[in-house]
Scaffold this motif. Structure first.
Motif, PDB file in Angstrom:
ATOM      1  N   GLY A   1      37.032 -85.213  38.935  1.00  0.00           N
ATOM      2  CA  GLY A   1      37.830 -86.412  38.680  1.00  0.00           C
ATOM      3  C   GLY A   1      37.003 -87.677  38.677  1.00  0.00           C
ATOM      4  N   ASN A   2      35.886 -87.667  39.419  1.00  0.00           N
ATOM      5  CA  ASN A   2      34.978 -88.825  39.342  1.00  0.00           C
ATOM      6  C   ASN A   2      34.297 -88.859  37.984  1.00  0.00           C
ATOM      7  OD1 ASN A   2      35.531 -89.723  41.893  1.00  0.00           O
ATOM      8  ND2 ASN A   2      33.497 -89.336  42.738  1.00  0.00           N
ATOM      9  N   HIS A   3      33.719 -90.005  37.661  1.00  0.00           N
ATOM     10  CA  HIS A   3      32.952 -90.139  36.423  1.00  0.00           C
ATOM     11  C   HIS A   3      31.461 -90.038  36.717  1.00  0.00           C
ATOM     12  CE1 HIS A   3      36.269 -91.573  33.754  1.00  0.00           C
ATOM     13  NE2 HIS A   3      36.814 -91.848  34.925  1.00  0.00           N
ATOM     14  N   LEU A   4      30.716 -89.658  35.693  1.00  0.00           N
ATOM     15  CA  LEU A   4      29.265 -89.594  35.842  1.00  0.00           C
ATOM     16  C   LEU A   4      28.695 -90.948  36.271  1.00  0.00           C
ATOM     17  CD1 LEU A   4      27.018 -87.518  35.554  1.00  0.00           C
ATOM     18  CD2 LEU A   4      26.733 -88.249  33.182  1.00  0.00           C
ATOM     19  N   GLY A   5      29.295 -92.030  35.758  1.00  0.00           N
ATOM     20  CA  GLY A   5      28.842 -93.372  36.131  1.00  0.00           C
ATOM     21  C   GLY A   5      29.008 -93.670  37.616  1.00  0.00           C
ATOM     22  N   ASP A   6      29.906 -92.966  38.286  1.00  0.00           N
ATOM     23  CA  ASP A   6      30.052 -93.136  39.737  1.00  0.00           C
ATOM     24  C   ASP A   6      28.803 -92.616  40.452  1.00  0.00           C
ATOM     25  OD1 ASP A   6      32.621 -94.123  39.263  1.00  0.00           O
ATOM     26  OD2 ASP A   6      33.553 -92.151  39.496  1.00  0.00           O
ATOM     27  N   VAL A   7      28.280 -91.507  39.949  1.00  0.00           N
ATOM     28  CA  VAL A   7      27.047 -90.945  40.517  1.00  0.00           C
ATOM     29  C   VAL A   7      25.894 -91.914  40.268  1.00  0.00           C
ATOM     30  CG1 VAL A   7      25.413 -89.009  40.414  1.00  0.00           C
ATOM     31  CG2 VAL A   7      27.884 -88.581  40.103  1.00  0.00           C
ATOM     32  N   SER A   8      25.737 -92.305  39.006  1.00  0.00           N
ATOM     33  CA  SER A   8      24.616 -93.170  38.620  1.00  0.00           C
ATOM     34  C   SER A   8      24.637 -94.487  39.381  1.00  0.00           C
ATOM     35  CB  SER A   8      24.680 -93.448  37.113  1.00  0.00           C
ATOM     36  OG  SER A   8      24.647 -92.242  36.386  1.00  0.00           O
ATOM     37  N   SER A   9      25.799 -95.107  39.455  1.00  0.00           N
ATOM     38  CA  SER A   9      25.865 -96.427  40.083  1.00  0.00           C
ATOM     39  C   SER A   9      25.675 -96.337  41.591  1.00  0.00           C
ATOM     40  CB  SER A   9      27.177 -97.130  39.741  1.00  0.00           C
ATOM     41  OG  SER A   9      28.259 -96.469  40.332  1.00  0.00           O
ATOM     42  N   ALA A  10      26.106 -95.221  42.185  1.00  0.00           N
ATOM     43  CA  ALA A  10      25.899 -95.049  43.634  1.00  0.00           C
ATOM     44  C   ALA A  10      24.409 -94.990  43.961  1.00  0.00           C
ATOM     45  CB  ALA A  10      26.611 -93.781  44.115  1.00  0.00           C
ATOM     46  N   VAL A  11      23.663 -94.267  43.117  1.00  0.00           N
ATOM     47  CA  VAL A  11      22.207 -94.192  43.304  1.00  0.00           C
ATOM     48  C   VAL A  11      21.599 -95.593  43.167  1.00  0.00           C
ATOM     49  CG1 VAL A  11      20.054 -93.318  42.298  1.00  0.00           C
ATOM     50  CG2 VAL A  11      22.051 -91.792  42.483  1.00  0.00           C
ATOM     51  N   GLN A  12      21.944 -96.255  42.071  1.00  0.00           N
ATOM     52  CA  GLN A  12      21.344 -97.564  41.766  1.00  0.00           C
ATOM     53  C   GLN A  12      21.612 -98.580  42.879  1.00  0.00           C
ATOM     54  OE1 GLN A  12      22.821 -99.393  38.161  1.00  0.00           O
ATOM     55  NE2 GLN A  12      21.081-100.799  38.046  1.00  0.00           N
ATOM     56  N   LYS A  13      22.836 -98.574  43.399  1.00  0.00           N
ATOM     57  CA  LYS A  13      23.214 -99.549  44.430  1.00  0.00           C
ATOM     58  C   LYS A  13      22.335 -99.433  45.663  1.00  0.00           C
ATOM     59  CE  LYS A  13      28.050-100.580  44.167  1.00  0.00           C
ATOM     60  NZ  LYS A  13      29.303 -99.931  44.550  1.00  0.00           N
ATOM     61  N   VAL A  14      22.147 -98.201  46.121  1.00  0.00           N
ATOM     62  CA  VAL A  14      21.342 -97.991  47.332  1.00  0.00           C
ATOM     63  C   VAL A  14      19.910 -98.447  47.097  1.00  0.00           C
ATOM     64  CG1 VAL A  14      20.382 -96.220  48.866  1.00  0.00           C
ATOM     65  CG2 VAL A  14      22.797 -96.120  48.200  1.00  0.00           C
ATOM     66  N   VAL A  15      19.371 -98.099  45.935  1.00  0.00           N
ATOM     67  CA  VAL A  15      17.981 -98.456  45.614  1.00  0.00           C
ATOM     68  C   VAL A  15      17.811 -99.970  45.575  1.00  0.00           C
ATOM     69  CG1 VAL A  15      16.233 -98.402  43.791  1.00  0.00           C
ATOM     70  CG2 VAL A  15      17.519 -96.315  44.368  1.00  0.00           C
ATOM     71  N   GLU A  16      18.701-100.635  44.851  1.00  0.00           N
ATOM     72  CA  GLU A  16      18.521-102.078  44.639  1.00  0.00           C
ATOM     73  C   GLU A  16      18.852-102.876  45.899  1.00  0.00           C
ATOM     74  OE1 GLU A  16      20.459-102.878  40.877  1.00  0.00           O
ATOM     75  OE2 GLU A  16      18.840-101.831  39.789  1.00  0.00           O
ATOM     76  N   ALA A  17      19.776-102.375  46.723  1.00  0.00           N
ATOM     77  CA  ALA A  17      20.062-103.046  48.000  1.00  0.00           C
ATOM     78  C   ALA A  17      18.831-103.030  48.899  1.00  0.00           C
ATOM     79  CB  ALA A  17      21.244-102.374  48.704  1.00  0.00           C
ATOM     80  N   ALA A  18      17.979-102.022  48.732  1.00  0.00           N
ATOM     81  CA  ALA A  18      16.757-101.932  49.544  1.00  0.00           C
ATOM     82  C   ALA A  18      15.612-102.739  48.919  1.00  0.00           C
ATOM     83  CB  ALA A  18      16.352-100.467  49.710  1.00  0.00           C
ATOM     84  N   GLY A  19      15.854-103.343  47.749  1.00  0.00           N
ATOM     85  CA  GLY A  19      14.835-104.180  47.114  1.00  0.00           C
ATOM     86  C   GLY A  19      13.880-103.424  46.210  1.00  0.00           C
ATOM     87  N   PHE A  20      14.231-102.192  45.856  1.00  0.00           N
ATOM     88  CA  PHE A  20      13.384-101.373  44.983  1.00  0.00           C
ATOM     89  C   PHE A  20      14.026-101.252  43.600  1.00  0.00           C
ATOM     90  CE2 PHE A  20      12.521 -99.519  49.345  1.00  0.00           C
ATOM     91  CZ  PHE A  20      11.330-100.223  49.527  1.00  0.00           C
ATOM     92  N   SER A  21      13.345-100.574  42.672  1.00  0.00           N
ATOM     93  CA  SER A  21      13.912-100.462  41.328  1.00  0.00           C
ATOM     94  C   SER A  21      13.945 -99.018  40.847  1.00  0.00           C
ATOM     95  CB  SER A  21      13.165-101.358  40.341  1.00  0.00           C
ATOM     96  OG  SER A  21      11.808-101.034  40.327  1.00  0.00           O
ATOM     97  N   VAL A  22      14.935 -98.753  40.007  1.00  0.00           N
ATOM     98  CA  VAL A  22      15.220 -97.425  39.484  1.00  0.00           C
ATOM     99  C   VAL A  22      14.508 -97.254  38.141  1.00  0.00           C
ATOM    100  CG1 VAL A  22      17.102 -96.269  38.277  1.00  0.00           C
ATOM    101  CG2 VAL A  22      17.445 -97.058  40.618  1.00  0.00           C
ATOM    102  N   VAL A  23      13.769 -96.160  38.015  1.00  0.00           N
ATOM    103  CA  VAL A  23      13.098 -95.850  36.753  1.00  0.00           C
ATOM    104  C   VAL A  23      14.162 -95.550  35.692  1.00  0.00           C
ATOM    105  CG1 VAL A  23      11.619 -94.133  35.611  1.00  0.00           C
ATOM    106  CG2 VAL A  23      11.008 -95.024  37.879  1.00  0.00           C
ATOM    107  N   ARG A  24      13.993 -96.111  34.506  1.00  0.00           N
ATOM    108  CA  ARG A  24      14.939 -95.904  33.395  1.00  0.00           C
ATOM    109  C   ARG A  24      14.500 -94.791  32.463  1.00  0.00           C
ATOM    110  NH1 ARG A  24      16.496-100.019  36.777  1.00  0.00           N
ATOM    111  NH2 ARG A  24      18.009-101.402  35.806  1.00  0.00           N
ATOM    112  N   GLN A  25      13.181 -94.610  32.338  1.00  0.00           N
ATOM    113  CA  GLN A  25      12.634 -93.753  31.279  1.00  0.00           C
ATOM    114  C   GLN A  25      12.870 -92.259  31.521  1.00  0.00           C
ATOM    115  OE1 GLN A  25       8.772 -95.122  29.976  1.00  0.00           O
ATOM    116  NE2 GLN A  25       8.228 -93.086  29.252  1.00  0.00           N
ATOM    117  N   PHE A  26      13.144 -91.881  32.770  1.00  0.00           N
ATOM    118  CA  PHE A  26      13.438 -90.484  33.078  1.00  0.00           C
ATOM    119  C   PHE A  26      14.785 -90.414  33.787  1.00  0.00           C
ATOM    120  CE2 PHE A  26       8.804 -90.838  33.118  1.00  0.00           C
ATOM    121  CZ  PHE A  26       8.456 -89.857  32.207  1.00  0.00           C
ATOM    122  N   VAL A  27      15.516 -89.340  33.532  1.00  0.00           N
ATOM    123  CA  VAL A  27      16.860 -89.210  34.091  1.00  0.00           C
ATOM    124  C   VAL A  27      17.065 -87.790  34.615  1.00  0.00           C
ATOM    125  CG1 VAL A  27      17.843 -90.972  32.562  1.00  0.00           C
ATOM    126  CG2 VAL A  27      17.827 -88.572  31.826  1.00  0.00           C
TER     127      VAL A  27
END
Ligand code: MF3
Ligand code: CO
Length: 248
Positions: free
Chosen positions: A140-166
């Motif tokens: 029932g969740n969306h794939l974007g829920d997974v992606s955004s959950a990852v991104q939020k934790v990373v960026e809250a810690a001041g780091f960045s998420v690689v875009r070129q690999f998934v």
């Protein structure tokens, strides 16, 4: 097309993932200053074969080794080699197998001896981002829920998420649909269903997200030369919620 796995197929994938988890646990224990990544590659291949599995990466699109070993500013797909690891390095190890026709895939980043507080924070944030992404793997969740959950934790810690690999779907193929980016928006993308199996694999840079590939055609490194970490699990979406298939 996203292939749905039966309960029986998920049990086979659990067996494959268990081998991957056991191998990564064993090679992680062997990491210390002075050890070569080539020796870790040999250990991983021998152990997987002794457990009845076939290393999945060796020969995949011409990748030459069983284990990916990416040190410090190397992001993913680094080659194992004879150089000794040094105190203070971080080492990302990515491993996959095929067992009874199904793939398992996982990765971890470990400290070589004592590492800097900044490096430790990077490892902890990357692993926490994977945990947050996994928690969203419910029907029932969306794939974007997974992606955004990852991104939020990373960026809250001041780091960045690689875009070129998934990340990716996984099953009888190492890379199946859908792609699983480590960035995105909640509520977007395909709806998750029981029987989907995803390899979620945040690659997180201490500096900017840009990466480039070395002359060997494989090794991805950060453009700014800063550290990068990588954690990955193979995860089944089940009616009871996420099930991590790649634990030891
Ligand atoms: N976890 C990585 C992936 O899913 C490992 C692939 S290494 C390769 O792409 F050599 F097989 F490409
Ligand atoms: Co993967």
């Amino acid at each position: 097309m996203i292939l749905i796995k039966s309960a029986a197929e998920i049990e086979i994938m659990r067996a494959a993932g268990r081998v991957v988890g056991q191998v990564l646990e064993a090679v992680s224990r062997a990491v210390k200053p002075g050890v070569s990544t080539a020796s870790l590659d040999r250990q991983a291949e021998e152990m997987a074969r002794s457990l009845g599995a076939v290393p999945a990466f060796k020969g995949y699109r011409g990748y030459p080794y069983a284990l990916c070993c990416s040190v410090n500013e190397q992001v993913v797909h680094g080659f194992p080699g004879p150089a000794p690891l040094k105190e203070g390095d971080i080492l990302s190890m990515d491993f996959g197998v095929v067992l009874d026709g199904f793939y398992g895939d996982a990765a971890t980043t470990v400290a070589v001896g004592q590492i800097s507080p900044q490096a430790l924070a990077l490892l902890e944030a990357t692993e926490a981002s994977l945990t947050a992404g996994i928690a969203q793997c419910r029907p029932g969740n969306h794939l974007g829920d997974v992606s955004s959950a990852v991104q939020k934790v990373v960026e809250a810690a001041g780091f960045s998420v690689v875009r070129q690999f998934v990340g990716h779907g996984i099953g009888r193929g190492l890379h199946e649909d859908p792609q699983v980016p480590n960035f995105g928006q909640p509520g977007r993308g395909v709806r998750l269903k029981a029987g989907m199996v995803l390899a979620i694999e945040p690659m997180v840079n201490a500096g900017g997200y840009e990466v480039r590939i070395l002359q060997d055609g494989w090794t991805a490194v950060t453009v700014d030369g800063k550290l990068s970490a990588h954690f990955e699990h193979t995860v089944a979406v089940t009616a009871d919620g996420p099930r991590i298939l790649s634990l030891p």
